[in-house]
Scaffold this motif. Structure first.
Motif, mmCIF file in Angstrom:
data_model
loop_
_atom_site.group_PDB
_atom_site.id
_atom_site.type_symbol
_atom_site.label_atom_id
_atom_site.label_comp_id
_atom_site.label_asym_id
_atom_site.label_seq_id
_atom_site.Cartn_x
_atom_site.Cartn_y
_atom_site.Cartn_z
ATOM 1 N N GLY A 262 7.867 5.329 -10.738
ATOM 2 C CA GLY A 262 6.609 6.039 -10.933
ATOM 3 C C GLY A 262 5.366 5.178 -10.797
ATOM 4 O O GLY A 262 4.456 5.498 -10.020
ATOM 5 N N LEU A 263 5.297 4.085 -11.539
ATOM 6 C CA LEU A 263 4.113 3.237 -11.509
ATOM 7 C C LEU A 263 3.898 2.633 -10.130
ATOM 8 O O LEU A 263 2.774 2.593 -9.621
ATOM 9 N N TYR A 264 4.979 2.174 -9.506
ATOM 10 C CA TYR A 264 4.866 1.496 -8.217
ATOM 11 C C TYR A 264 4.435 2.452 -7.109
ATOM 12 O O TYR A 264 3.702 2.073 -6.200
ATOM 13 N N ILE B 7 -0.523 0.500 -2.138
ATOM 14 C CA ILE B 7 -0.057 -0.699 -1.437
ATOM 15 C C ILE B 7 0.667 -0.342 -0.132
ATOM 16 O O ILE B 7 1.392 -1.176 0.428
ATOM 17 N N ASP B 8 0.469 0.878 0.348
ATOM 18 C CA ASP B 8 1.182 1.311 1.546
ATOM 19 C C ASP B 8 0.845 0.461 2.762
ATOM 20 O O ASP B 8 1.670 0.319 3.684
ATOM 21 N N GLU B 9 -0.384 -0.112 2.767
ATOM 22 C CA GLU B 9 -0.781 -0.900 3.938
ATOM 23 C C GLU B 9 -0.162 -2.296 3.931
ATOM 24 O O GLU B 9 -0.239 -3.013 4.937
ATOM 25 N N LEU B 10 0.453 -2.679 2.823
ATOM 26 C CA LEU B 10 1.064 -4.007 2.730
ATOM 27 C C LEU B 10 2.415 -4.024 3.449
ATOM 28 O O LEU B 10 3.092 -3.000 3.575
ATOM 29 N N ALA B 11 2.807 -5.210 3.886
ATOM 30 C CA ALA B 11 4.110 -5.380 4.532
ATOM 31 C C ALA B 11 5.236 -5.129 3.530
ATOM 32 O O ALA B 11 5.042 -5.241 2.311
ATOM 33 N N ALA C 273 -5.227 -4.614 -11.061
ATOM 34 C CA ALA C 273 -6.678 -4.683 -10.882
ATOM 35 C C ALA C 273 -7.072 -4.340 -9.453
ATOM 36 O O ALA C 273 -8.121 -3.724 -9.214
ATOM 37 N N ARG C 274 -6.246 -4.716 -8.498
ATOM 38 C CA ARG C 274 -6.566 -4.506 -7.084
ATOM 39 C C ARG C 274 -6.097 -3.161 -6.545
ATOM 40 O O ARG C 274 -6.813 -2.509 -5.773
ATOM 41 N N ARG D 224 5.424 -5.536 -0.695
ATOM 42 C CA ARG D 224 5.704 -4.403 -1.580
ATOM 43 C C ARG D 224 6.938 -4.675 -2.425
ATOM 44 O O ARG D 224 6.960 -4.386 -3.621
ATOM 45 N N GLY D 225 7.950 -5.278 -1.814
ATOM 46 C CA GLY D 225 9.151 -5.622 -2.560
ATOM 47 C C GLY D 225 8.901 -6.693 -3.600
ATOM 48 O O GLY D 225 9.433 -6.645 -4.721
ATOM 49 N N LEU D 226 8.054 -7.675 -3.241
ATOM 50 C CA LEU D 226 7.736 -8.738 -4.180
ATOM 51 C C LEU D 226 6.964 -8.191 -5.373
ATOM 52 O O LEU D 226 7.230 -8.571 -6.531
#
Length: 272
Positions: free
Chosen positions: A174-176, A181-185, A264-265, A189-191
């Motif tokens: 849920g939180l994730y 963060i969809d634009e991240l590799a 925060a980001r 995202r896994g990290l």
């Protein structure tokens, strides 16, 4: 549907910005606690690994008073945001038992960091504070009142419930999924998922320890059983292979701090 918050738009915008910065402050505080815990584990320092110690260390630095004032303001905004969030339900958790539980933990977070904000203001203005052991003082006062032990039991049960909610955040999506963060590799995202899982499991463990010792204090009618985070870390250090366990716990606290920077980001903070 939720009702629109009655905060004026400029105030709402300011609170949103400051509340976002409060995640940076939270991240810094947790990372600072982790550093003090590592130093304690390695015998490099006897300073207590808690948030007050981090604040006092900051206060002793150049511009320390100004820095702490900014921290106090950010944490105050976090508290206000959490209260509004609890009432307005901007994430639509609803009024089901699970939804109300989530909203209650928002309030707990607001109260918790509100108390840190008060401590920070006291440091800024030179007001004496009870420190981390103040928890033992209020438990002692409750235990001396008729039926007070049940209030301590309630506090312990709340801490254990909060621990379960933190554990749920660690093991569910849920939180994730709410993070932008969809634009991240895929790797990043896994990290982030891994850092969050370890961090929230660590936070859950600490809250569960605090809750357990509150229940034990009520059962034994002895406030000395109440433990703050530095007390728990010290207890872990005394276990067999305690240094290793303490370093692992410090690592988990540090990762929780890093995840606060992620929040925060990328967390879609709302007031309505």
């Amino acid at each position: 549907m939720t009702t629109e918050t009655k905060l004026p738009h400029p105030v709402k915008k300011t609170v949103q910005v400051m509340a976002r910065w409060s995640y940076v402050v939270k991240g810094f505080l947790f990372c600072g606690v982790a550093v003090f815990a590592v130093r304690m584990a390695l015998g490099l320092s006897r300073k207590e690994p808690n948030q007050r110690q981090v604040l006092e260390t900051l206060f002793s630095q150049p511009l320390g008073q100004f820095t702490l004032l900014l921290i106090a303001l950010a944490l105050s905004a976090h508290t206000l945001w959490r209260i509004v969030e609890t009432i307005e339900d901007p994430y639509q958790k609803g009024k089901s038992p699970g939804g109300l539980l989530h909203r209650f933990t928002y309030l707990l977070s607001g109260i918790s960091y509100g108390s840190v904000a008060v401590t920070t203001f006291k440091l800024v203005f030179g007001v004496q504070s009870g420190g981390e052991n103040s928890k033992q003082l209020w438990v002692a006062q409750l235990l001396h009142r008729e039926g007070g032990e049940w209030l301590v039991v309630t506090a312990g049960a709340i801490m254990l419930t909060w621990a379960l909610v933190q554990l749920k955040k660690a093991i569910t999506q849920g939180l994730y999924k709410s993070l932008k963060i969809d634009e991240l590799a895929y790797f990043w995202r896994g990290l982030i998922r891994l850092i969050g899982a370890i961090g929230f499991i660590t936070q859950s463990t600490i809250l569960a320890g605090m809750g357990y010792y509150l229940l034990r204090a009520a059962w034994m009618k002895n406030p000395r059983y109440v433990k703050s985070i530095d007390d728990l870390l010290e207890l872990v250090g005394r276990l067999p292979n305690g240094t290793t366990w303490l370093l692992l716990l410090a690592g988990g606290i540090f990762l929780f701090g890093l995840f606060m920077f992620v929040m925060a980001r990328y967390f879609p903070l709302k007031l309505a």
